[in-house]
Design an enzyme around this catalytic site. Structure first.
Site, mmCIF file in Angstrom:
data_model
loop_
_atom_site.group_PDB
_atom_site.id
_atom_site.type_symbol
_atom_site.label_atom_id
_atom_site.label_comp_id
_atom_site.label_asym_id
_atom_site.label_seq_id
_atom_site.Cartn_x
_atom_site.Cartn_y
_atom_site.Cartn_z
ATOM 1 N N ASN A 86 -2.478 13.315 -3.233
ATOM 2 C CA ASN A 86 -3.713 13.820 -3.848
ATOM 3 C C ASN A 86 -4.054 15.223 -3.356
ATOM 4 O O ASN A 86 -4.442 16.092 -4.146
ATOM 5 C CB ASN A 86 -4.875 12.871 -3.535
ATOM 6 C CG ASN A 86 -4.973 11.730 -4.526
ATOM 7 O OD1 ASN A 86 -4.577 11.861 -5.676
ATOM 8 N ND2 ASN A 86 -5.512 10.603 -4.084
ATOM 9 N N ASP A 138 0.853 -1.188 0.000
ATOM 10 C CA ASP A 138 0.000 0.000 0.000
ATOM 11 C C ASP A 138 0.889 1.238 0.000
ATOM 12 O O ASP A 138 1.843 1.324 0.800
ATOM 13 C CB ASP A 138 -0.903 -0.007 1.242
ATOM 14 C CG ASP A 138 -1.947 1.098 1.208
ATOM 15 O OD1 ASP A 138 -3.030 0.860 0.650
ATOM 16 O OD2 ASP A 138 -1.657 2.192 1.735
ATOM 17 N N HIS A 193 -5.775 15.096 -7.986
ATOM 18 C CA HIS A 193 -6.013 13.693 -8.329
ATOM 19 C C HIS A 193 -5.310 13.268 -9.623
ATOM 20 O O HIS A 193 -4.984 12.092 -9.783
ATOM 21 C CB HIS A 193 -7.518 13.421 -8.436
ATOM 22 C CG HIS A 193 -8.214 13.454 -7.113
ATOM 23 N ND1 HIS A 193 -8.121 12.429 -6.194
ATOM 24 C CD2 HIS A 193 -8.993 14.406 -6.529
ATOM 25 C CE1 HIS A 193 -8.821 12.722 -5.111
ATOM 26 N NE2 HIS A 193 -9.360 13.922 -5.283
ATOM 27 N N ASP A 207 -3.139 9.963 -9.862
ATOM 28 C CA ASP A 207 -3.237 8.904 -10.865
ATOM 29 C C ASP A 207 -1.883 8.629 -11.507
ATOM 30 O O ASP A 207 -1.510 7.471 -11.733
ATOM 31 C CB ASP A 207 -4.246 9.294 -11.956
ATOM 32 C CG ASP A 207 -5.681 9.266 -11.457
ATOM 33 O OD1 ASP A 207 -5.918 8.702 -10.370
ATOM 34 O OD2 ASP A 207 -6.557 9.808 -12.154
ATOM 35 N N GLU A 265 -4.898 2.697 -3.688
ATOM 36 C CA GLU A 265 -3.431 2.679 -3.743
ATOM 37 C C GLU A 265 -2.858 1.345 -3.272
ATOM 38 O O GLU A 265 -1.685 1.258 -2.895
ATOM 39 C CB GLU A 265 -2.856 3.820 -2.897
ATOM 40 C CG GLU A 265 -3.165 3.738 -1.414
ATOM 41 C CD GLU A 265 -4.453 4.452 -1.021
ATOM 42 O OE1 GLU A 265 -4.533 4.913 0.133
ATOM 43 O OE2 GLU A 265 -5.367 4.553 -1.855
#
Length: 350
Positions: free
Chosen positions: A223, A215, A228, A232, A258
């Site tokens: 973010n 993770d 965002h 990404d 994630e």
């Protein structure tokens, strides 16, 4: 995918059963009519196929060799059609059944097998038609052969085009269903399919199999700080960076958000933990470019091995996930596997 293959097999079983029941009904009907007309050879052949169809019906749902069972039925089935055209007292309308050959073949045998069986029996049927119904006028004979041959090949060609398009569309749908849209990595459904296959290989060959769950650390901060779109990009950067350090046999997939997983066939727990730690360092050493700045990325990971940590995907995921949260709780940017813990390379707070 195994699910896609099984669905295709099930579809072909249904089609074959429909053909077999049609054979039983039509074979019984025509056998009675041909007995009345004293066409004994054709009547015997039709009775034989009624019995054969009933026998195959008992096998369809149980056999593991559906393709061979199908071929073993179709070859004599189509041969009887061609033979019926050569018998002197049969009607030329039997050729209507010949036109069904390409459709039946492509539905039951797929693209390659459907083409070759269709081509062989359509060619034999057209030749039998020409032999049986040749007339004195050569031009008329040529026109009859051309009509029969071209109409048959048209059906074959259209069936081939349709089947090729269907196969491509099915493959594309399977790919979309098993792929993460953002990163292009495999998704959890693909992981479940591959793990089941690799698990069978591992148990059969007595080889190890391990799973890493990781993770991204402080992903929400990325973010919040950059938006965002950069978030990404960060996920795509991680997938590209880690993929370059894995073997062709390894499977990197995105579980969602994630969180990622890596399936490692042939890797024992200590080997998987060592690889996870190497990937952690490699990602940290290759930060994400964000305009003029760079963003260092790290992850926390847990590792589980087939056997000692579970047998199914759910069990392995549960163990690896628990260890990943242990790594998070211990300060992030580290790997936990069966109680062993890799220390932080450099303390960071992202």
């Amino acid at each position: 995918m195994d699910e896609g293959l099984e669905a295709s097999q099930q579809h072909r079983r249904l089609v074959l059963k429909a053909l077999l029941w049609m054979t039983v009904v039509s074979g019984t009907l025509f056998a009675g009519l041909n007995i009345g007309r004293e066409l004994w050879l054709l009547a015997v052949g039709e009775v034989f196929f009624v019995l054969l169809a009933l026998a195959v019906l008992r096998l369809v749902d149980r056999t593991r060799h559906l393709m061979w069972v199908t071929v073993a039925f179709l070859v004599p089935f189509f041969s009887l059609m061609v033979l019926a055209m050569l018998l002197p007292r049969t009607s030329f309308t039997v050729f209507a059944w010949i036109q069904t050959i390409p459709i039946i073949c492509y539905l039951l045998l797929g693209l390659r097998g459907g083409f070759w069986m269709s081509f062989v029996f359509i060619s034999l049927a057209v030749a039998a038609f020409g032999y049986r119904y040749q007339v004195q006028e050569s031009l008329l004979s040529l026109m009859m052969m051309a009509n029969v041959g071209l109409s048959s090949m048209a059906i074959l060609l259209l069936s081939h085009i349709y089947e090729r398009s269907r196969v491509r569309n099915e493959a594309r749908l399977i790919e979309l269903a098993s792929t993460d849209n953002l990163t292009g990595l495999a998704n959890r459904m693909k992981l479940a399919e591959v793990l089941e296959r690799e698990r069978s290989h591992a148990l059969r060959d007595n080889k190890p199999l391990s799973l890493i769950v990781l993770d991204v650390d402080y992903f929400k901060r990325i973010n919040d700080q950059y938006g965002h779109d950069v978030g990404d990009r960060a996920l795509c950067h991680l997938s590209t960076t880690l993929s370059g350090r894995l073997r062709d046999t390894d499977l990197l997939c995105r579980l969602g958000g994630e969180e990622f997983a890596i399936l490692l066939p042939g890797a024992a727990l200590d080997q998987a933990a060592e690889l996870a730690n190497d990937l952690r360092r490699h990602l940290s050493d290759n930060p994400l470019d964000v305009g003029a700045a760079s963003q260092v990325m790290t992850f926390s990971a847990g590792v589980a091995a087939l056997g000692e940590d579970g047998q199914s995907l759910d069990e392995l995921m549960q163990t690896a996930d628990r260890r990943m949260y242990e790594a998070k709780a211990a300060g992030r940017d580290q790997v936990v596997a069966a109680g062993q813990q890799y220390p932080l390379s450099t303390p960071r707070h992202l």
